[in-house]
Design a protein around this motif. Structure first.
Motif, mmCIF file in Angstrom:
data_model
loop_
_atom_site.group_PDB
_atom_site.id
_atom_site.type_symbol
_atom_site.label_atom_id
_atom_site.label_comp_id
_atom_site.label_asym_id
_atom_site.label_seq_id
_atom_site.Cartn_x
_atom_site.Cartn_y
_atom_site.Cartn_z
ATOM 1 N N ARG A 156 0.839 -1.199 0.000
ATOM 2 C CA ARG A 156 0.000 0.000 0.000
ATOM 3 C C ARG A 156 0.872 1.246 0.000
ATOM 4 O O ARG A 156 2.007 1.222 0.460
ATOM 5 C CB ARG A 156 -0.953 0.005 1.192
ATOM 6 C CG ARG A 156 -0.291 0.151 2.559
ATOM 7 C CD ARG A 156 -1.344 -0.020 3.651
ATOM 8 N NE ARG A 156 -0.786 0.154 4.997
ATOM 9 C CZ ARG A 156 -1.463 -0.055 6.123
ATOM 10 N NH1 ARG A 156 -2.730 -0.462 6.053
ATOM 11 N NH2 ARG A 156 -0.884 0.132 7.290
ATOM 12 N N THR B 160 -10.206 4.181 1.506
ATOM 13 C CA THR B 160 -10.287 5.365 2.343
ATOM 14 C C THR B 160 -11.078 5.022 3.596
ATOM 15 O O THR B 160 -12.214 4.561 3.507
ATOM 16 C CB THR B 160 -10.969 6.528 1.611
ATOM 17 O OG1 THR B 160 -10.256 6.801 0.397
ATOM 18 C CG2 THR B 160 -10.970 7.780 2.475
ATOM 19 N N LYS C 77 3.712 9.196 0.692
ATOM 20 C CA LYS C 77 4.596 8.249 1.364
ATOM 21 C C LYS C 77 5.037 7.160 0.392
ATOM 22 O O LYS C 77 4.498 7.009 -0.694
ATOM 23 C CB LYS C 77 3.891 7.647 2.573
ATOM 24 C CG LYS C 77 3.555 8.666 3.649
ATOM 25 C CD LYS C 77 3.024 7.989 4.900
ATOM 26 C CE LYS C 77 2.759 9.006 5.992
ATOM 27 N NZ LYS C 77 2.251 8.359 7.236
ATOM 28 N N GLU D 111 -5.497 5.266 9.459
ATOM 29 C CA GLU D 111 -4.126 5.135 8.958
ATOM 30 C C GLU D 111 -3.971 4.009 7.945
ATOM 31 O O GLU D 111 -2.901 3.854 7.352
ATOM 32 C CB GLU D 111 -3.132 4.935 10.111
ATOM 33 C CG GLU D 111 -3.512 3.840 11.084
ATOM 34 C CD GLU D 111 -4.233 4.384 12.312
ATOM 35 O OE1 GLU D 111 -5.125 5.260 12.157
ATOM 36 O OE2 GLU D 111 -3.915 3.913 13.428
ATOM 37 N N ASP D 112 -5.018 3.234 7.708
ATOM 38 C CA ASP D 112 -4.995 2.238 6.650
ATOM 39 C C ASP D 112 -5.341 2.851 5.290
ATOM 40 O O ASP D 112 -5.254 2.161 4.266
ATOM 41 C CB ASP D 112 -5.990 1.108 6.940
ATOM 42 C CG ASP D 112 -5.615 0.295 8.162
ATOM 43 O OD1 ASP D 112 -6.518 -0.042 8.942
ATOM 44 O OD2 ASP D 112 -4.413 -0.011 8.332
ATOM 45 N N THR D 113 -5.725 4.106 5.285
ATOM 46 C CA THR D 113 -6.051 4.787 4.042
ATOM 47 C C THR D 113 -4.842 4.815 3.113
ATOM 48 O O THR D 113 -3.768 5.277 3.492
ATOM 49 C CB THR D 113 -6.524 6.219 4.313
ATOM 50 O OG1 THR D 113 -7.762 6.170 5.045
ATOM 51 C CG2 THR D 113 -6.741 6.988 3.019
ATOM 52 N N ALA D 114 -5.031 4.303 1.897
ATOM 53 C CA ALA D 114 -3.927 4.204 0.945
ATOM 54 C C ALA D 114 -4.452 3.608 -0.362
ATOM 55 O O ALA D 114 -5.571 3.092 -0.415
ATOM 56 C CB ALA D 114 -2.813 3.321 1.493
ATOM 57 N N ALA E 78 0.325 5.289 0.932
ATOM 58 C CA ALA E 78 -0.446 6.447 1.373
ATOM 59 C C ALA E 78 0.048 7.684 0.644
ATOM 60 O O ALA E 78 1.176 7.734 0.148
ATOM 61 C CB ALA E 78 -0.308 6.612 2.876
ATOM 62 N N SER E 79 -0.796 8.687 0.595
ATOM 63 C CA SER E 79 -0.457 9.914 -0.116
ATOM 64 C C SER E 79 0.822 10.535 0.434
ATOM 65 O O SER E 79 0.943 10.752 1.655
ATOM 66 C CB SER E 79 -1.612 10.904 0.001
ATOM 67 O OG SER E 79 -1.318 12.100 -0.686
#
Length: 126
Positions: free
Chosen positions: A37, A123, A42, A88-91, A39-40
């Motif tokens: 994954r 998201t 990262k 924090e799993d958003t990715a 994330a924005s």
């Protein structure tokens, strides 16, 4: 060989999603599969991996106990069941395959994989 990921979406914290990754071709059962994954803003990071016969799995510490990777070789598909989701799993989640011969049963780093899907956005709202 192409990988097509699906199943992403918007979910509230504490909810669940199941991602799928369908592979074309006839040799899916010879691939070690993984999920990563990004994330924005990262880097892309490892999430989970599964061996060819689904006998061995490995997870990032951040998802262990909440996510489950599985595969159905008859359907050329790998899954990622995500429970107890957190913001924090958003990715964007990517599936990956190792199509070339490798000695390890599972693989946890991006350079180990040579095939990548297009990604599916997850998201998680708080």
């Amino acid at each position: 060989v192409q990988l097509q990921a699906s199943g992403g979406g918007l979910v509230q914290a504490g909810g669940s999603l199941r991602l799928s990754c369908a592979a074309s071709g006839r040799t899916f059962d010879s691939y070690v599969m993984g999920w990563f994954r990004q994330a924005s803003g990262k880097e892309r990071v490892f999430v989970a991996t599964i061996s060819r016969a689904a006998t061995v799995t490995d997870y990032a510490a951040s998802v262990k106990g909440r996510f489950t990777i599985s595969r159905d070789n008859a359907k050329n598909t790998v899954y990622l069941q995500m429970n107890s989701l957190k913001p924090e799993d958003t990715a964007v989640y990517f599936c990956a395959a190792r199509s070339r011969a490798v000695t390890g049963m599972v693989l946890t780093t991006s350079p180990d994989y040579d095939l990548w899907g297009q990604g599916t956005l997850v998201t998680v709202s708080s």
